[in-house]
Design a protein around this motif. Structure first.
Motif, PDB file in Angstrom:
ATOM      1  N   ALA A 206      33.668  42.464  41.353  1.00 59.92           N
ATOM      2  CA  ALA A 206      33.825  41.163  40.407  1.00 59.92           C
ATOM      3  C   ALA A 206      34.874  41.465  39.340  1.00 59.92           C
ATOM      4  CB  ALA A 206      32.301  41.108  39.874  1.00 59.92           C
ATOM      5  N   SER A 207      35.599  40.522  39.183  1.00 62.70           N
ATOM      6  CA  SER A 207      36.719  40.559  38.141  1.00 62.70           C
ATOM      7  C   SER A 207      36.725  39.392  37.208  1.00 62.70           C
ATOM      8  CB  SER A 207      38.149  40.528  39.015  1.00 62.70           C
ATOM      9  OG  SER A 207      38.333  41.525  39.841  1.00 62.70           O
ATOM     10  N   LEU A 208      36.189  39.685  35.967  1.00 62.56           N
ATOM     11  CA  LEU A 208      36.134  38.656  35.198  1.00 62.56           C
ATOM     12  C   LEU A 208      37.206  38.188  34.138  1.00 62.56           C
ATOM     13  CD1 LEU A 208      33.784  36.931  33.672  1.00 62.56           C
ATOM     14  CD2 LEU A 208      33.379  38.574  32.242  1.00 62.56           C
ATOM     15  N   VAL A 209      37.760  37.041  34.460  1.00 60.66           N
ATOM     16  CA  VAL A 209      38.617  36.490  33.627  1.00 60.66           C
ATOM     17  C   VAL A 209      38.290  36.077  32.244  1.00 60.66           C
ATOM     18  CG1 VAL A 209      40.775  34.526  33.655  1.00 60.66           C
ATOM     19  CG2 VAL A 209      39.807  35.689  35.670  1.00 60.66           C
ATOM     20  N   GLU A 220      19.531  48.286  38.541  1.00 60.75           N
ATOM     21  CA  GLU A 220      21.031  48.655  38.195  1.00 60.75           C
ATOM     22  C   GLU A 220      21.608  47.077  37.522  1.00 60.75           C
ATOM     23  OE1 GLU A 220      23.396  50.984  38.480  1.00 60.75           O
ATOM     24  OE2 GLU A 220      21.686  52.342  38.464  1.00 60.75           O
ATOM     25  N   LYS A 221      21.906  47.396  36.036  1.00 59.19           N
ATOM     26  CA  LYS A 221      22.490  46.014  35.578  1.00 59.19           C
ATOM     27  C   LYS A 221      23.575  46.375  34.853  1.00 59.19           C
ATOM     28  CE  LYS A 221      18.093  43.358  34.975  1.00 59.19           C
ATOM     29  NZ  LYS A 221      17.243  42.615  34.067  1.00 59.19           N
ATOM     30  N   LEU A 222      24.571  45.297  34.830  1.00 58.61           N
ATOM     31  CA  LEU A 222      25.956  45.688  33.943  1.00 58.61           C
ATOM     32  C   LEU A 222      26.600  44.312  33.604  1.00 58.61           C
ATOM     33  CD1 LEU A 222      28.283  47.514  33.085  1.00 58.61           C
ATOM     34  CD2 LEU A 222      29.494  46.582  35.221  1.00 58.61           C
ATOM     35  N   ILE A 223      26.576  44.010  32.235  1.00 52.58           N
ATOM     36  CA  ILE A 223      26.979  43.050  31.712  1.00 52.58           C
ATOM     37  C   ILE A 223      28.476  43.240  31.551  1.00 52.58           C
ATOM     38  CG2 ILE A 223      26.972  41.391  29.605  1.00 52.58           C
ATOM     39  CD1 ILE A 223      24.237  41.967  29.327  1.00 52.58           C
ATOM     40  N   MET A 224      29.587  42.142  32.111  1.00 50.42           N
ATOM     41  CA  MET A 224      30.583  42.198  31.970  1.00 50.42           C
ATOM     42  C   MET A 224      31.406  41.627  30.889  1.00 50.42           C
ATOM     43  SD  MET A 224      31.869  42.344  36.089  1.00 50.42           S
ATOM     44  CE  MET A 224      33.633  42.611  35.456  1.00 50.42           C
ATOM     45  N   ILE A 229      36.820  45.061  35.575  1.00 51.89           N
ATOM     46  CA  ILE A 229      36.530  44.790  36.890  1.00 51.89           C
ATOM     47  C   ILE A 229      35.300  45.673  36.999  1.00 51.89           C
ATOM     48  CG2 ILE A 229      37.562  45.353  39.211  1.00 51.89           C
ATOM     49  CD1 ILE A 229      40.226  44.854  37.871  1.00 51.89           C
ATOM     50  N   ALA A 230      34.307  45.390  38.193  1.00 55.29           N
ATOM     51  CA  ALA A 230      33.203  46.289  38.325  1.00 55.29           C
ATOM     52  C   ALA A 230      33.075  46.200  39.770  1.00 55.29           C
ATOM     53  CB  ALA A 230      32.036  45.786  37.640  1.00 55.29           C
ATOM     54  N   VAL A 231      32.597  47.153  40.230  1.00 56.35           N
ATOM     55  CA  VAL A 231      32.123  47.417  41.883  1.00 56.35           C
ATOM     56  C   VAL A 231      30.573  47.529  41.880  1.00 56.35           C
ATOM     57  CG1 VAL A 231      34.256  47.839  42.647  1.00 56.35           C
ATOM     58  CG2 VAL A 231      33.126  49.455  41.962  1.00 56.35           C
ATOM     59  N   PHE A 232      30.128  47.181  43.073  1.00 57.35           N
ATOM     60  CA  PHE A 232      28.608  47.374  43.483  1.00 57.35           C
ATOM     61  C   PHE A 232      28.908  48.237  44.849  1.00 57.35           C
ATOM     62  CE2 PHE A 232      25.316  45.925  46.195  1.00 57.35           C
ATOM     63  CZ  PHE A 232      24.095  46.552  45.696  1.00 57.35           C
ATOM     64  N   ASP A 233      28.351  49.265  44.859  1.00 55.02           N
ATOM     65  CA  ASP A 233      28.380  50.087  46.160  1.00 55.02           C
ATOM     66  C   ASP A 233      27.363  49.798  46.681  1.00 55.02           C
ATOM     67  OD1 ASP A 233      27.940  52.312  48.080  1.00 55.02           O
ATOM     68  OD2 ASP A 233      29.414  53.414  47.048  1.00 55.02           O
ATOM     69  N   LYS A 234      27.287  49.140  48.029  1.00 57.32           N
ATOM     70  CA  LYS A 234      25.896  48.724  48.845  1.00 57.32           C
ATOM     71  C   LYS A 234      25.296  49.694  49.462  1.00 57.32           C
ATOM     72  CE  LYS A 234      28.493  44.584  50.744  1.00 57.32           C
ATOM     73  NZ  LYS A 234      28.973  43.963  51.939  1.00 57.32           N
ATOM     74  N   ASN A 235      25.781  50.863  49.596  1.00 58.90           N
ATOM     75  CA  ASN A 235      25.132  52.233  50.091  1.00 58.90           C
ATOM     76  C   ASN A 235      24.233  52.927  49.142  1.00 58.90           C
ATOM     77  OD1 ASN A 235      26.713  51.982  52.805  1.00 58.90           O
ATOM     78  ND2 ASN A 235      28.332  52.802  51.843  1.00 58.90           N
ATOM     79  N   ASN A 237      23.788  51.259  45.816  1.00 60.71           N
ATOM     80  CA  ASN A 237      23.316  50.423  44.762  1.00 60.71           C
ATOM     81  C   ASN A 237      23.559  50.687  43.433  1.00 60.71           C
ATOM     82  OD1 ASN A 237      21.933  49.001  46.723  1.00 60.71           O
ATOM     83  ND2 ASN A 237      19.855  49.970  46.374  1.00 60.71           N
ATOM     84  N   GLU A 238      24.603  51.474  43.376  1.00 62.80           N
ATOM     85  CA  GLU A 238      25.331  51.853  41.977  1.00 62.80           C
ATOM     86  C   GLU A 238      26.300  50.651  41.691  1.00 62.80           C
ATOM     87  OE1 GLU A 238      27.979  55.415  39.850  1.00 62.80           O
ATOM     88  OE2 GLU A 238      27.553  55.362  41.897  1.00 62.80           O
ATOM     89  N   ILE A 239      26.195  50.366  40.423  1.00 62.73           N
ATOM     90  CA  ILE A 239      26.918  49.492  39.780  1.00 62.73           C
ATOM     91  C   ILE A 239      27.973  49.865  38.649  1.00 62.73           C
ATOM     92  CG2 ILE A 239      27.344  47.082  38.466  1.00 62.73           C
ATOM     93  CD1 ILE A 239      24.770  46.344  39.521  1.00 62.73           C
ATOM     94  N   LYS A 240      29.218  49.991  38.784  1.00 60.41           N
ATOM     95  CA  LYS A 240      30.072  50.741  37.702  1.00 60.41           C
ATOM     96  C   LYS A 240      31.353  49.787  37.256  1.00 60.41           C
ATOM     97  CE  LYS A 240      32.407  53.747  40.985  1.00 60.41           C
ATOM     98  NZ  LYS A 240      32.727  55.302  41.305  1.00 60.41           N
ATOM     99  N   GLN A 241      31.876  50.194  36.213  1.00 57.47           N
ATOM    100  CA  GLN A 241      32.931  49.366  35.715  1.00 57.47           C
ATOM    101  C   GLN A 241      34.428  50.422  36.279  1.00 57.47           C
ATOM    102  OE1 GLN A 241      32.868  48.197  31.597  1.00 57.47           O
ATOM    103  NE2 GLN A 241      35.260  48.296  31.463  1.00 57.47           N
ATOM    104  N   VAL A 242      35.463  49.708  36.792  1.00 56.48           N
ATOM    105  CA  VAL A 242      36.493  50.504  37.377  1.00 56.48           C
ATOM    106  C   VAL A 242      37.755  50.011  36.784  1.00 56.48           C
ATOM    107  CG1 VAL A 242      35.522  51.075  39.702  1.00 56.48           C
ATOM    108  CG2 VAL A 242      36.811  48.852  39.161  1.00 56.48           C
ATOM    109  N   GLY A 243      38.836  50.663  36.854  1.00 52.32           N
ATOM    110  CA  GLY A 243      39.955  50.394  36.210  1.00 52.32           C
ATOM    111  C   GLY A 243      41.013  49.405  37.181  1.00 52.32           C
TER     112      GLY A 243
END
Length: 327
Positions: A206-209, A220-224, A229-235, A237-243
């Motif tokens: 997800a990339s938030l404009v 797992e929750k993340l407010i952007m 930019i954030a990614v969710f790993d399907k394997n 279930n981790e959600i993390k912000q990325v560069g």
């Protein structure tokens, strides 16, 4: 006949003036008497009109905004407006709301149940745009599908989504929730963002404009915030912000593929979706060859030619099949 050509005008006028106690226009009456199927169509329009008040209450549906976006899109790509081709005259206010509902209903995208359902698919090699009944605009990349439903009792706007799309969600007090095949839910508050959620990818990105979105999967929750930019790993279930550079994530809107140390295998996956081709890689090439830069070419052959100049690969095109080997 001329009356037949503009019969929807008479239906709109009748439904708008029915509450005032006005009778049936003679032209409309003649049309209804011509054929039983006309009467059935009219009864269906009337039923949809009566039920449409559930979806056009203040705060639930902004007909002016929806029509403005529909009208804007009508001047752009034909592929994004096929379901609105029957609209050939300008309307405003309640008539705009009615016309959008009737047209979508006539094409079979509204359900007769309490839910409203609109579905749009962009096959491989194609892209589409759709204006949802709440006025939200979704641009779909190749190999994507969106299905919108609204529950008037729970007052929730829900979207089932897979693929990649750029969302411009209309502001409302009612929640807008996107559910992806990977198990990630995206809660939206009137905002713009890109969502990449292909079923065969291991992550959802997800990339938030602008605005605010919340990513959620189980605990797992993340407010952007805008620009993130954030990614969710399907394997995991981790959600993390990325560069990364935000605009690169939705470069597909300008037919651009930004490659940042991107393996050839990933590049090929993009090309298969964008150009509706099948690519076979020589063993070992997929991860060994990586690219940096941007590709913006007209045809898949142009892209392959550019890649061959950047690395030691050869390619052979046969119909929709492309084989890649080392030089």
């Amino acid at each position: 006949m001329e009356e037949q050509k503009h019969i929807k005008d008479y239906i709109v006028d009748y439904l708008l003036e029915e509450d005032a106690g006005k009778g049936v226009d003679p032209v409309l009456a003649e049309w209804l008497a011509e054929d039983e199927s006309n009467r059935k169509d009219f009864d269906l329009y009337k039923k949809i009109w009566e039920e449409s008040h559930l979806y056009t209450e203040s705060g639930a549906y902004d007909s002016g905004l929806a029509w403005e976006k529909v009208d804007a899109i009508n001047g752009q790509k034909k592929s994004s407006r096929q379901y609105l081709r029957n609209i050939s005259y300008a309307v405003s206010g309640a008539a705009a709301s009615l016309l959008i509902i009737l047209t979508l209903s006539f094409m079979g995208v509204f359900q007769k149940k309490s839910d409203v359902l609109v579905r749009m698919t962009a096959d491989y090699g194609n892209r589409s745009e759709i204006v949802l009944p709440d006025g939200s605009l979704v641009k779909l990349n190749s190999g994507s599908e969106v299905a919108y439903s609204y529950d008037p009792k729970k007052k929730i706007r829900e979207v089932a989504f897979q693929g990649e799309g750029f969302f411009d969600v209309s502001k409302s007090k009612e929640p807008f929730v996107i559910k992806t095949a990977g198990g990630l839910n995206v809660r939206v508050w009137g905002t713009s963002f890109n969502l990449q959620a292909y079923t065969d990818d291991s992550v959802v990105q997800a990339s938030l404009v602008e605005g605010c979105i919340e990513l959620e999967s189980g605990k797992e929750k993340l407010i952007m915030k805008p620009g993130e930019i954030a990614v969710f790993d399907k394997n995991t279930n981790e959600i993390k912000q990325v560069g990364g550079i935000l605009s690169h994530s939705y470069g597909w809107l300008d037919n651009k593929l930004y490659m940042e140390d991107m393996p050839l295998s990933v590049v090929c996956k993009y090309l298969e979706r964008w150009y509706d081709v099948e690519i076979t890689l020589q063993s070992g090439l997929g991860e060994d060859i990586r690219y940096n830069g941007v590709i913006q070419e007209e045809t898949v052959t142009d892209v392959m030619e550019a890649l061959s100049r950047l690395s030691h690969i050869s390619y052979h095109v046969k119909g929709k099949h492309i084989s890649i080997t080392s030089k």
